[in-house]
Design a protein around this motif. Structure first.
Motif, PDB file in Angstrom:
ATOM      1  N   ASP A  19      -1.881  -6.065  -1.265  1.00  0.00           N
ATOM      2  CA  ASP A  19      -2.315  -7.335  -1.855  1.00  0.00           C
ATOM      3  C   ASP A  19      -1.696  -8.571  -1.211  1.00  0.00           C
ATOM      4  OD1 ASP A  19       0.297  -7.073  -2.637  1.00  0.00           O
ATOM      5  OD2 ASP A  19      -0.146  -6.708  -4.751  1.00  0.00           O
ATOM      6  N   GLY A  20      -0.862  -8.400  -0.198  1.00  0.00           N
ATOM      7  CA  GLY A  20      -0.197  -9.533   0.434  1.00  0.00           C
ATOM      8  C   GLY A  20       1.090  -9.950  -0.241  1.00  0.00           C
ATOM      9  N   VAL A  21       1.284  -9.514  -1.471  1.00  0.00           N
ATOM     10  CA  VAL A  21       2.462  -9.910  -2.246  1.00  0.00           C
ATOM     11  C   VAL A  21       3.544  -8.823  -2.220  1.00  0.00           C
ATOM     12  CG1 VAL A  21       3.275 -10.482  -4.579  1.00  0.00           C
ATOM     13  CG2 VAL A  21       1.114 -11.430  -3.730  1.00  0.00           C
ATOM     14  N   HIS A  22       3.123  -7.575  -2.286  1.00  0.00           N
ATOM     15  CA  HIS A  22       4.055  -6.443  -2.320  1.00  0.00           C
ATOM     16  C   HIS A  22       3.936  -5.671  -1.015  1.00  0.00           C
ATOM     17  CE1 HIS A  22       2.780  -7.348  -6.488  1.00  0.00           C
ATOM     18  NE2 HIS A  22       4.061  -7.212  -6.755  1.00  0.00           N
ATOM     19  N   TRP A  23       5.082  -5.419  -0.357  1.00  0.00           N
ATOM     20  CA  TRP A  23       5.068  -4.832   0.989  1.00  0.00           C
ATOM     21  C   TRP A  23       5.942  -3.594   1.053  1.00  0.00           C
ATOM     22  CZ3 TRP A  23       2.110  -6.776   5.002  1.00  0.00           C
ATOM     23  CH2 TRP A  23       1.451  -7.981   4.724  1.00  0.00           C
ATOM     24  N   GLY A  24       5.510  -2.625   1.871  1.00  0.00           N
ATOM     25  CA  GLY A  24       6.284  -1.402   2.035  1.00  0.00           C
ATOM     26  C   GLY A  24       5.943  -0.688   3.322  1.00  0.00           C
ATOM     27  N   ARG A  25       6.399   0.584   3.430  1.00  0.00           N
ATOM     28  CA  ARG A  25       6.220   1.398   4.637  1.00  0.00           C
ATOM     29  C   ARG A  25       6.676   0.631   5.884  1.00  0.00           C
ATOM     30  NH1 ARG A  25       4.426   6.042   2.712  1.00  0.00           N
ATOM     31  NH2 ARG A  25       2.810   6.082   1.120  1.00  0.00           N
ATOM     32  N   HIS A  26       7.826  -0.035   5.727  1.00  0.00           N
ATOM     33  CA  HIS A  26       8.395  -0.802   6.835  1.00  0.00           C
ATOM     34  C   HIS A  26       8.782   0.146   7.966  1.00  0.00           C
ATOM     35  CE1 HIS A  26       8.720  -3.858   3.729  1.00  0.00           C
ATOM     36  NE2 HIS A  26       9.492  -3.074   3.018  1.00  0.00           N
ATOM     37  N   ARG A  27       8.410  -0.217   9.194  1.00  0.00           N
ATOM     38  CA  ARG A  27       8.831   0.610  10.339  1.00  0.00           C
ATOM     39  C   ARG A  27       8.995  -0.244  11.588  1.00  0.00           C
ATOM     40  NH1 ARG A  27       3.567   1.697   8.744  1.00  0.00           N
ATOM     41  NH2 ARG A  27       1.987   1.699  10.358  1.00  0.00           N
ATOM     42  N   PRO A  28       9.950   0.119  12.422  1.00  0.00           N
ATOM     43  CA  PRO A  28      10.189  -0.660  13.628  1.00  0.00           C
ATOM     44  C   PRO A  28       9.076  -0.459  14.646  1.00  0.00           C
ATOM     45  CG  PRO A  28      11.615   1.270  13.557  1.00  0.00           C
ATOM     46  CD  PRO A  28      10.884   1.241  12.257  1.00  0.00           C
ATOM     47  N   VAL A  29       8.743  -1.524  15.362  1.00  0.00           N
ATOM     48  CA  VAL A  29       7.661  -1.475  16.347  1.00  0.00           C
ATOM     49  C   VAL A  29       8.161  -1.743  17.762  1.00  0.00           C
ATOM     50  CG1 VAL A  29       5.483  -2.535  17.053  1.00  0.00           C
ATOM     51  CG2 VAL A  29       5.959  -2.200  14.646  1.00  0.00           C
ATOM     52  N   MET A  30       8.932  -2.803  17.910  1.00  0.00           N
ATOM     53  CA  MET A  30       9.354  -3.215  19.247  1.00  0.00           C
ATOM     54  C   MET A  30      10.837  -3.505  19.257  1.00  0.00           C
ATOM     55  SD  MET A  30       6.192  -5.790  20.275  1.00  0.00           S
ATOM     56  CE  MET A  30       7.219  -6.662  21.427  1.00  0.00           C
ATOM     57  N   GLY A  31      11.537  -2.896  20.196  1.00  0.00           N
ATOM     58  CA  GLY A  31      12.966  -3.129  20.348  1.00  0.00           C
ATOM     59  C   GLY A  31      13.255  -4.087  21.499  1.00  0.00           C
ATOM     60  N   LEU A  32      14.515  -4.216  21.797  1.00  0.00           N
ATOM     61  CA  LEU A  32      14.944  -5.088  22.887  1.00  0.00           C
ATOM     62  C   LEU A  32      14.838  -4.349  24.220  1.00  0.00           C
ATOM     63  CD1 LEU A  32      18.100  -6.579  21.134  1.00  0.00           C
ATOM     64  CD2 LEU A  32      15.733  -7.409  21.097  1.00  0.00           C
TER      65      LEU A  32
END
Lengths: 351, 351
Positions: free
Chosen positions: B223-236
Motif C-alpha cells: 500500500d505504500g505505507v507499510h514496507w517489508g521483505r527488505h533485501r540488499p541490492v547493490m553494494g560498494l
C-alpha cells in the motif's frame, strides 16, 4: 530489586549446550526468547559458537556461505600479526575493510516443566540459511499470535548489516521465515501479543548512525511482514539508569493498567540494567510511566563477569500463575538466568 | 561524460528563492525532485534556510517546535566560545550532547514550460509540521503512482533521527502526509512508478551504524505505507567511483532492457558522482549492469565549489521526448543544475 533471582542461577551455561558441529565450541548461551506453551516453559536460546581456537598465533572466524543452495559452515583463519587485522574487540574483528563476528549464533530450543530446569535440544532450531543471516541469528523474542501460532522476531546479522527478521512456528520444530521486517540497523524488536484485525504492533530499536540516539520506536503492520507509521516512543533519560541506550526486552504483557514492557537500559558506565515501562492500552505510543530505578541490575558474579560483563538482558518472560512472572535473562553475554517477580509489585512501583 | 550540461547552468541559486519568513536567509536550493506533469516540468526543491547570521560571535540555529498544534519557527542562539558547543561541521553542530542542524530545509515547487527556465513558488509547499520533521524536509523524489497521483518520498530529520517519509499529491499544491515509511537511519528512497496490484517497490539506503556499508536495498509494500521483505541490492565497489557509499538518485525508468536507475556514488576522495545501473524488469533485486565510469562528475566551478563542494546529486529527472532525459541535480549542496542525456546512450554503455 523487584525481581528475585533464582537461588540456583545460572540455569544454563555453555557447558550445557553441544555445538552444532565437530570442531566447534559453544562460548555463549544467552538472550533467550521465552514463552509458556501448554504445560511447558519454552526457551529459544541464542547459542554463540566458533571454531575451536587451537593455534595461539591465529584466530579462526566462523563464516557461513548462505549465498546459494544449502548453507555451508566455513571459516576464515587469520594470523594475529596480520597488519590488515584489527582484533581489539572480542565480539568482532575488522579485516581489510570488512567486519566479521568472532562467533556465529544460532537459535536452539530448551524445554522445562517447572520453568527452572531446562533440557536443551541436541540440534539447532534455526541455523544461518538466508543471506541476511550469514553472520548469525541473535536475541529472539517469542510472541503468541493466536490460534496456536507464535511469532519469533530475531536479530539477523550479515556483512550487509544488522536487521530484524521474523519467523513463525506452531511447534518450535518447524519454522517459516517471513523475511527482514526492519532494515539496518535494527534490534530489540518485540511484537505485541495476539494481533487483531486492527493490525500488528511492534516496539523496536533503530540505530541512528548519523544523528539521534538509540531509542525505542513503535510501528504498525497489517500482516506482520510489512511495517510502517514508524514513530518514536521512548527516549533516553540523562543521569538515570537508561541514559545511553535503551531497547525493548520481553514482549509486552497486557494488564488492566496498560501494556507492561520490561526493557533494558544502559547507563553512563556501560552497565546494562532491566527496568519497566507502562504504555497506554489504546495508544501504546503514549508512555504512562517508566521505572525510576532498575528492577534488576548486575550484581552476582555470573552477571558481572563473563564474555561481556555487567550485562543483564532479557528477551522473554513467562507468566507462572497467580500474577507471577519468570523473567529469563542473559548474563554477561554468556549464560542464562531467571528471576521472579509479581506483576502487581511492578505496576505499584510505576504508579 | 554521457550527460551534457546545460550551457546556462546553474538553473537556480539561493538568490532565486525568497526565504519562508522575515529574518531568514536561503543558503541552498538543491537536490530537487522532478517530474514532467502534463505540459509542465515540475521541480520540488529542497530549500535550506537559516536565521540571518548578524552577530559574528554567535550562531543562530533554526529550531521548529512541531510537538503540538501549528508548528512554530524558533531559534537557538549560541555563543561561539561556549565550551559546550562543537561547530566544526558546517552542516550541523553538537551542543550539550545533542545534535542540531545549522539550516532547516523545506520543500518548494518550481515550474517550467521548457525544462530549463523555472519560476519558483513564493511560498513553501511543505514546511516542518510533523514531529519527525522538526529539523527539516530534504531530498524529495517524485514518482507517478497512476491515476494522476504522485508519491513524494523525502528525508525527514529530527532529534530522533533521519528517516524516509511519504506524502502524496495530485496538484503539487495540497499534499497528504503518509508518515514515516523507513525508520532511522534511512535516505535516498525512490519509488518505482505506477505500482500495480502486485504491490509497490522502493529502493532506499539504510545506514548501518554498527556493521555493514551504506548500500542500496529493495523493499516491497502492499500500500505504500507499510514496507517489508527488505533485501540488499547493490553494494560498494572498492577502487571505483562508488567505493565509499551509494544511494538511489532519480526514480527508476522502465526500459525494454530493464529498470534504468541513475544513482550517486562517493569515491575514496569524497567526491559525489552520478552513474547508472540496470535492474531486471521482473526481479529488480537482480542487478544486470552498473556503469564502470560515472555519467557525470563534478568539474564546473558551480559543482566543485559551494556549501559542500565536489557534489553532483540527483533526486529526479524528466523525460523530454525522443528518448531524451533531463537530469536535474544539486551542485555542492547549494544550487540546481540540469544535464541532458539519451536513454539509448546510457543503455548502450551498460551493455
Amino acid at each position: 530489586m523487584l525481581l528475585q533471582r533464582y537461588a540456583h542461577n545460572p540455569v544454563l551455561t555453555p557447558a550445557d549446550v553441544p555445538p552444532s558441529r565437530d570442531g566447534y565450541e559453544v562460548i555463549g548461551v544467552f538472550n533467550a526468547g521465552a514463552v509458556r506453551a501448554g504445560d511447558e516453559f519454552i526457551l529459544l536460546l541464542r547459542v554463540a559458537e566458533r571454531p575451536v581456537q587451537d593455534d595461539p598465533g591465529r584466530i579462526r572466524i566462523p563464516l557461513w556461505d548462505t549465498a546459494a543452495g544449502p548453507p555451508v559452515a566455513g571459516e576464515l583463519v587469520l594470523s594475529l600479526d596480520d597488519p590488515g587485522l584489527d582484533a581489539s574487540d572480542p565480539r568482532g574483528v575488522r579485516y581489510k575493510g570488512r567486519d566479521y563476528l568472532t562467533s556465529v549464533s544460532h537459535l536452539r530450543v530448551a524445554r522445562s516443566r517447572d520453568g527452572y530446569r531446562f533440557t536443551v535440544d541436541p540440534e539447532p532450531a534455526l541455523l544461518p540459511s538466508a543471506p541476511y543471516e550469514a553472520y548469525g541469528l541473535e536475541d529472539p523474542r517469542i510472541t503468541p499470535l493466536g490460534g496456536g501460532e507464535y511469532g519469533v522476531t530475531y536479530v539477523a546479522v550479515s556483512s550487509w548489516g544488522i536487521v530484524t527478521a521474523l519467523a513463525t512456528t506452531r511447534n518450535f520444530v518447524r519454522f517459516e521465515r517471513k523475511g527482514v521486517i526492519f532494515h539496518p540497523e535494527n534490534k530489540n524488536c518485540v511484537l505485541f501479543p495476539n494481533p487483531s484485525e486492527n493490525g500488528w504492533l511492534a516496539l523496536h530499536r533503530p540505530d541512528a548512525g548519523g544523528l539521534g540516539d538509540k531509542t525505542i520506536w513503535l510501528s504498525e503492520s497489517p500482516d506482520g511482514v510489512h511495517w510502517g507509521r514508524h514513530r518514536p516512543v521512548m527516549g533516553l533519560r540523562p543521569g538515570m539508569w537508561d541514559s545511553v541506550r535503551i531497547g525493548a526486552g520481553a514482549p509486552p504483557i497486557r494488564t488492566d493498567e496498560g501494556w507492561l514492557e520490561i526493557y533494558h537500559g544502559v547507563d553512563d558506565e556501560g552497565t546494562y540494567h532491566l527496568g519497566a515501562a507502562l504504555l497506554d492500552l489504546n495508544d501504546p505510543g503514549r508512555v504512562l510511566a517508566r521505572s525510576a530505578e532498575p528492577i534488576l541490575s548486575p550484581a552476582e558474579p555470573y552477571e558481572t563477569d563473563g564474555f561481556f560483563g555487567n550485562v543483564v538482558f532479557t528477551c522473554g518472560l513467562a507468566e507462572a500463575g497467580d500474577g507471577r512472572i519468570l523473567v529469563y535473562y542473559g548474563c554477561a553475554d554468556e549464560r542464562m538466568a531467571v528471576a521472579e517477580g509479581r506483576i502487581d509489585d511492578i505496576l505499584a512501583r510505576l504508579r
